[in-house]
Motif scaffolding. Structure first.
Motif, PDB file in Angstrom:
ATOM      1  N   UNK A  48       1.351  35.475  17.454  1.00 33.01           N
ATOM      2  CA  UNK A  48       0.536  34.558  18.253  1.00 33.01           C
ATOM      3  C   UNK A  48       1.398  33.634  19.107  1.00 33.01           C
ATOM      4  N   UNK A  49       2.430  33.052  18.512  1.00 29.53           N
ATOM      5  CA  UNK A  49       3.225  32.064  19.253  1.00 29.53           C
ATOM      6  C   UNK A  49       4.006  32.699  20.401  1.00 29.53           C
ATOM      7  N   UNK A  50       4.376  33.963  20.254  1.00 31.74           N
ATOM      8  CA  UNK A  50       5.046  34.682  21.342  1.00 31.74           C
ATOM      9  C   UNK A  50       4.086  34.813  22.540  1.00 31.74           C
ATOM     10  N   UNK A  51       2.831  35.186  22.246  1.00 40.08           N
ATOM     11  CA  UNK A  51       1.846  35.343  23.318  1.00 40.08           C
ATOM     12  C   UNK A  51       1.468  33.991  23.933  1.00 40.08           C
ATOM     13  N   UNK A  52       1.324  32.956  23.079  1.00 36.99           N
ATOM     14  CA  UNK A  52       0.961  31.637  23.615  1.00 36.99           C
ATOM     15  C   UNK A  52       2.065  31.099  24.517  1.00 36.99           C
ATOM     16  N   UNK A  53       3.315  31.308  24.127  1.00 38.76           N
ATOM     17  CA  UNK A  53       4.448  30.842  24.942  1.00 38.76           C
ATOM     18  C   UNK A  53       4.455  31.563  26.292  1.00 38.76           C
ATOM     19  N   UNK A  54       4.189  32.874  26.254  1.00 42.91           N
ATOM     20  CA  UNK A  54       4.156  33.649  27.505  1.00 42.91           C
ATOM     21  C   UNK A  54       3.031  33.147  28.408  1.00 42.91           C
ATOM     22  N   UNK A  55       1.903  32.798  27.790  1.00 41.76           N
ATOM     23  CA  UNK A  55       0.773  32.257  28.577  1.00 41.76           C
ATOM     24  C   UNK A  55       1.159  30.946  29.240  1.00 41.76           C
ATOM     25  N   UNK A  56       1.824  30.080  28.468  1.00 36.83           N
ATOM     26  CA  UNK A  56       2.227  28.767  29.005  1.00 36.83           C
ATOM     27  C   UNK A  56       3.178  28.926  30.189  1.00 36.83           C
ATOM     28  N   UNK A  57       4.002  29.967  30.141  1.00 33.13           N
ATOM     29  CA  UNK A  57       5.011  30.143  31.185  1.00 33.13           C
ATOM     30  C   UNK A  57       4.465  30.861  32.416  1.00 33.13           C
ATOM     31  N   UNK A  58       3.242  31.393  32.290  1.00 35.22           N
ATOM     32  CA  UNK A  58       2.711  32.218  33.377  1.00 35.22           C
ATOM     33  C   UNK A  58       1.815  31.400  34.301  1.00 35.22           C
TER      34      UNK A  58
END
Ligand SMILES: [Mg+2]
Length: 240
Positions: A48-58
């Protein structure tokens, strides 16, 4: 002239025999040996945290940078220990283990290296790790899983996954699907494709509520007839 034709025909037949797909994709089963497949996200990795971080950076959260995600499991994802133990158990019994994820495969070798480190055996791209992204039907606009094709090609007997799509893929491929219960924090972060959507208001596309979900869990059987396999890898918070 005839001799040339015969030589060309012979060469063609020889080459055809060498590349016959059925020969390459139909490995002989070993009696007593299971071939067991696992989804990755929320099945092997709590990512989850990998995907959330990617979302924040996009700039556009609808279009995640999977090349970045595939390179950052070592930083943001946590291995789900009971599944790692299950994989170790299966391998100790002489069974074969495969991974099939719907992530796009850019930088997929980084996922192979991460799983190798975490699970303690060699995991190689396109040997025992496969990227099998969803496809979209141009006519209907429906997105659909392609995992069933890989499950069939590999001749798997069991497929473990957390999402509805995993259970559909197993069913279409004609193998036993076992649903790994998604961590509640992941259900909170992305509830779609999980028993329809247990967090959505009741509607035909999402008929199952949180209460129904708990009934499935207690019964051990999901709506596709699959076995439900609950995983608890973090102690629940104790309220005083
Ligand atoms: Mg998953």
């Amino acid at each position: 002239m005839k001799l040339i034709n015969i030589l060309v025909l012979t060469a063609t037949l020889f080459v055809s025999a060498c590349v016959t797909p059925g020969v390459m994709s139909d490995p002989q089963p070993v009696l007593g040996q299971l071939k067991v497949g696992f989804d990755i996200d929320d099945t092997v990795l709590f990512s989850r945290d990998n995907f959330l971080k990617a979302q924040q950076m996009s700039d556009d959260p609808a279009h995640l940078d999977y090349g970045w995600i595939n390179q950052h499991d070592s930083v943001y994802s946590v291995t789900i220990e009971p599944i790692a133990e299950l994989i170790g158990f299966l391998r100790a019994q002489g069974h074969e283990v495969y991974f099939i994820t719907a992530r796009p495969g850019i930088n997929g070798d980084a996922v192979a290296r991460h799983l190798t480190r975490e699970l303690g055996f060699e995991i190689l791209l396109n040997e025992n790790l496969f990227f099998s992204p969803k496809q979209k039907d141009a006519a209907s606009g429906h997105k659909f899983t392609t995992k069933h094709t890989r499950i069939s090609e590999l001749g798997l007997h069991i497929f473990y996954g957390d999402a509805d799509n995993d259970m559909v893929a197993a069913s279409v491929a004609g193998v036993r699907g076992v649903r790994v219960v998604r961590d509640a924090r992941s259900v909170e972060a992305y509830s779609k494709n999980y028993f329809g959507d247990t967090r959505s208001s009741a509607q035909p596309k999402a008929p199952f509520s949180e209460e129904d979900y708990q009934k499935f869990l207690s019964g051990g059987v999901g709506p596709y007839g699959e076995t439900i396999y609950p995983i608890f890898f973090a102690e629940p918070a104790i309220s005083e």
